[in-house]
Design a protein around this motif. Structure first.
Motif, PDB file in Angstrom:
ATOM      1  N   GLY A   1     -15.110  -2.349 -12.718  1.00 14.73           N
ATOM      2  CA  GLY A   1     -15.228  -1.964 -13.898  1.00 14.73           C
ATOM      3  C   GLY A   1     -14.612  -2.984 -14.999  1.00 14.73           C
ATOM      4  N   ARG A   2     -13.677  -2.391 -15.805  1.00 14.80           N
ATOM      5  CA  ARG A   2     -13.283  -3.527 -16.786  1.00 14.80           C
ATOM      6  C   ARG A   2     -11.987  -4.083 -16.444  1.00 14.80           C
ATOM      7  NH1 ARG A   2     -11.911   0.423 -21.557  1.00 14.80           N
ATOM      8  NH2 ARG A   2     -10.885   1.151 -19.915  1.00 14.80           N
ATOM      9  N   LYS A   3     -11.484  -3.670 -15.297  1.00 15.64           N
ATOM     10  CA  LYS A   3     -10.212  -4.340 -14.681  1.00 15.64           C
ATOM     11  C   LYS A   3     -10.506  -5.524 -13.724  1.00 15.64           C
ATOM     12  CE  LYS A   3      -6.753  -1.935 -16.660  1.00 15.64           C
ATOM     13  NZ  LYS A   3      -5.514  -2.742 -16.933  1.00 15.64           N
ATOM     14  N   ILE A   4      -9.611  -6.408 -13.790  1.00 14.89           N
ATOM     15  CA  ILE A   4      -9.504  -7.390 -12.585  1.00 14.89           C
ATOM     16  C   ILE A   4      -8.488  -7.073 -11.807  1.00 14.89           C
ATOM     17  CG2 ILE A   4      -9.513 -10.018 -12.344  1.00 14.89           C
ATOM     18  CD1 ILE A   4     -11.871  -9.004 -13.961  1.00 14.89           C
ATOM     19  N   ILE A   5      -8.780  -6.864 -10.330  1.00 16.63           N
ATOM     20  CA  ILE A   5      -7.763  -6.584  -9.148  1.00 16.63           C
ATOM     21  C   ILE A   5      -7.851  -7.954  -8.431  1.00 16.63           C
ATOM     22  CG2 ILE A   5      -7.133  -4.960  -7.573  1.00 16.63           C
ATOM     23  CD1 ILE A   5      -7.701  -3.714 -10.189  1.00 16.63           C
ATOM     24  N   CYS A   6      -6.257  -8.314  -8.077  1.00 21.66           N
ATOM     25  CA  CYS A   6      -6.193  -9.452  -7.356  1.00 21.66           C
ATOM     26  C   CYS A   6      -5.319  -8.895  -6.365  1.00 21.66           C
ATOM     27  CB  CYS A   6      -5.082 -10.498  -8.149  1.00 21.66           C
ATOM     28  SG  CYS A   6      -5.642 -11.098  -9.531  1.00 21.66           S
ATOM     29  N   TYR A   7      -6.141  -8.966  -5.132  1.00 16.98           N
ATOM     30  CA  TYR A   7      -5.571  -8.778  -3.541  1.00 16.98           C
ATOM     31  C   TYR A   7      -4.961  -9.870  -3.240  1.00 16.98           C
ATOM     32  CZ  TYR A   7      -9.051  -4.969  -4.271  1.00 16.98           C
ATOM     33  OH  TYR A   7      -9.537  -3.796  -4.682  1.00 16.98           O
ATOM     34  N   ILE A   8      -3.576  -9.863  -2.749  1.00 18.82           N
ATOM     35  CA  ILE A   8      -2.615 -10.948  -2.372  1.00 18.82           C
ATOM     36  C   ILE A   8      -2.056 -10.771  -1.087  1.00 18.82           C
ATOM     37  CG2 ILE A   8      -0.853 -12.188  -3.182  1.00 18.82           C
ATOM     38  CD1 ILE A   8      -1.185 -11.373  -6.103  1.00 18.82           C
ATOM     39  N   ASN A   9      -2.449 -11.856  -0.209  1.00 18.41           N
ATOM     40  CA  ASN A   9      -1.928 -11.456   1.009  1.00 18.41           C
ATOM     41  C   ASN A   9      -0.535 -12.420   1.179  1.00 18.41           C
ATOM     42  OD1 ASN A   9      -5.107 -11.720   1.457  1.00 18.41           O
ATOM     43  ND2 ASN A   9      -4.084 -10.412   2.847  1.00 18.41           N
ATOM     44  N   ALA A  10       0.648 -12.034   1.561  1.00 22.39           N
ATOM     45  CA  ALA A  10       1.885 -12.860   1.573  1.00 22.39           C
ATOM     46  C   ALA A  10       2.313 -12.677   3.037  1.00 22.39           C
ATOM     47  CB  ALA A  10       2.686 -12.194   0.605  1.00 22.39           C
ATOM     48  N   LYS A  11       3.447 -13.544   3.050  1.00 22.42           N
ATOM     49  CA  LYS A  11       4.014 -13.220   4.536  1.00 22.42           C
ATOM     50  C   LYS A  11       4.700 -11.871   4.961  1.00 22.42           C
ATOM     51  CE  LYS A  11       4.660 -18.165   4.837  1.00 22.42           C
ATOM     52  NZ  LYS A  11       5.510 -19.305   4.802  1.00 22.42           N
ATOM     53  N   ASP A  12       5.135 -11.384   3.757  1.00 22.81           N
ATOM     54  CA  ASP A  12       5.993  -9.894   3.813  1.00 22.81           C
ATOM     55  C   ASP A  12       5.095  -8.718   3.806  1.00 22.81           C
ATOM     56  OD1 ASP A  12       5.515 -10.490   1.064  1.00 22.81           O
ATOM     57  OD2 ASP A  12       7.492  -9.730   0.537  1.00 22.81           O
TER      58      ASP A  12
END
Length: 174
Positions: free
Chosen positions: A119-130
């Motif tokens: 939609g209007r939002k930008i979603i950042c999917y973040i992979n981290a070690k924890d």
């Protein structure tokens, strides 16, 4: 100030319901008082139950934010850092916010960031070690500046967008 920001987000989401339902109950009570009958009793009871449910959800979200921010060491330090849509970023950690949820994560452990527009939002999917988490950005330019910051902190990070900026917190508004 950080706590007030997140509490304010919750209050904004629930403001229409937390004012509209009591106003409706007031008008029904006023009409019930002017006209002596039980026709308004059932709608008042239903609206009262709805108000109790909305208030329970509202305070559960506030308590969840309180519990998360209580675990954060030196919350007010985030005011000197950068900011995304609902997230605060420091050199070594960040408060990742999306919707009405907030969590603290290290920025040095991030291995991958995938950006998706919903939609209007930008979603950042973040992979981290924890563990994996999400945060939101206002627009694609802000997501690219955040990717530039993460690329400077973690040169081996995998990105699906082109990073922008110098990779400093000043690019994120510090």
């Amino acid at each position: 100030m950080v706590k007030r920001f997140y509490y304010g987000l919750i209050s904004l989401r629930f403001s229409a319901l937390l004012t509209g339902i009591p106003l409706a109950i007031f008008f029904l009570a006023f009409a019930s008082n002017r006209k002596h009958g039980t026709a308004y009793s059932l709608p008042m009871v239903i609206l009262t139950i709805a108000l109790v449910i909305v208030m329970a959800i509202y305070y559960s979200h506030k308590f969840r934010i309180f519990r998360t921010l209580r675990k954060v060491k030196d919350v007010e330090e985030y005011l000197s850092g950068g900011m995304l849509d609902c997230s605060y970023v420091l050199d070594d950690r960040m408060l990742a916010g999306i919707g009405l949820t907030v969590s603290e994560h290290k920025t040095t452990d991030i291995t991958r960031m995938t950006v998706e527009q919903k939609g209007r939002k930008i979603i950042c999917y973040i992979n981290a070690k924890d563990g994996d988490f999400k945060c939101s950005c206002l627009d694609m330019n802000e997501a690219q500046r955040f990717a530039g910051y993460l690329k400077k902190r973690n040169p081996d990070i995998q990105l699906n967008i082109e990073p922008l900026g110098n990779g400093t917190l000043k690019d994120l508004g510090a």
